[in-house]
Write an enzyme that holds these catalytic residues in place. Sequence first.
Site, PDB file in Angstrom:
ATOM      1  N   ASP A  75       0.842  -1.257  -0.002  1.00  0.00           N
ATOM      2  CA  ASP A  75      -0.032  -0.086   0.027  1.00  0.00           C
ATOM      3  C   ASP A  75       0.778   1.171   0.011  1.00  0.00           C
ATOM      4  O   ASP A  75       1.937   1.007   0.394  1.00  0.00           O
ATOM      5  CB  ASP A  75      -0.809  -0.205   1.338  1.00  0.00           C
ATOM      6  CG  ASP A  75      -1.684   1.353   1.507  1.00  0.00           C
ATOM      7  OD1 ASP A  75      -2.342   1.529   0.522  1.00  0.00           O
ATOM      8  OD2 ASP A  75      -1.582   1.805   2.655  1.00  0.00           O
TER       9      ASP A  75
ATOM     10  N   ASP B 198      -0.316   4.990   0.662  1.00  0.00           N
ATOM     11  CA  ASP B 198      -0.354   6.303   1.902  1.00  0.00           C
ATOM     12  C   ASP B 198      -0.820   5.307   3.172  1.00  0.00           C
ATOM     13  O   ASP B 198      -1.446   4.432   3.156  1.00  0.00           O
ATOM     14  CB  ASP B 198      -1.966   6.696   1.277  1.00  0.00           C
ATOM     15  CG  ASP B 198      -1.926   7.553   0.017  1.00  0.00           C
ATOM     16  OD1 ASP B 198      -0.833   8.253  -0.280  1.00  0.00           O
ATOM     17  OD2 ASP B 198      -2.973   7.751  -0.535  1.00  0.00           O
TER      18      ASP B 198
ATOM     19  N   ASP C 199      -1.577  -0.758   5.819  1.00  0.00           N
ATOM     20  CA  ASP C 199      -1.822  -0.189   7.147  1.00  0.00           C
ATOM     21  C   ASP C 199      -3.629  -0.412   7.421  1.00  0.00           C
ATOM     22  O   ASP C 199      -3.938  -0.271   8.648  1.00  0.00           O
ATOM     23  CB  ASP C 199      -1.876   1.218   7.253  1.00  0.00           C
ATOM     24  CG  ASP C 199      -2.673   1.936   6.500  1.00  0.00           C
ATOM     25  OD1 ASP C 199      -3.501   2.806   7.124  1.00  0.00           O
ATOM     26  OD2 ASP C 199      -2.517   1.983   5.372  1.00  0.00           O
TER      27      ASP C 199
END
Length: 250
Positions: free
Chosen positions: A10, A12, A186
């Site tokens: 990922d 961001d 996240d």
Amino acid sequence: MRPYDHLYFDLDHTLWDFGTNSRLAMQQTVAEMGLDKLIPDFDRFFAYYETINTKLWEAYRKQEIRKPELIRKRFEDTLNYFNITTVDPLAMNDHYLKLMPVQKQLYPNVLDVLDYLKQKGYQMHIITNGFTEVQHRKIESSGLAPYFKRIFISEEVQAPKPDKRIFQHALSSCNARKKKSLMIGDSWEADILGAKNAGINQVLVLHNTHPQTTPPAKEWGEEKEHYFQNISPSTTTYIVSGIEKLSKLL
């Protein structure tokens, strides 16, 4: 022998410090558009914007709204809340989007970890939700581009995480086997559950800076020996307390 061949990251909140970079870009936007007097309490303004933006992105991921509505309403709703009627929300959005993706703040140790993984011979890719032009600029301006072979962006694939189609598209595009692929992110919903549903093992990165990082209440630890065994009979979910802990797992 490497446990995986393909690593999917990922962007961001995992590699690129979205919270810090977004705040810096908003401060610069407010200053350059001469809005300081209209926005006397920047912290309150930015907190409200983040709340609105998060809700709109959630609706966008669920395909309840489209891109034009998202980029208009996040500033329109924020400006209206603070009774600011002299600013064009689309103009503010354009100004912000010119500044935000050129911010360079990464999480600590990100480049060191990527160097380590590159030396180990992993093929690394990015799977990210977002707008094509913005995400590519983030990757280029922050120095991440040399590490990644393929970039998969939800706007291009037309399937935002956690939709398993974006993970399936990434696997097929890279000619990668599920069992030899790993998703690192996240967000419990977008990255972990999304990859699980696509049959890919996952790593949840906890930076303690973003509400989406927190999984449901279970027994878990920080090192690779501690992971959820009951989330799925066919995949494994690892937990690490920072990106630097990937070197212990991989």
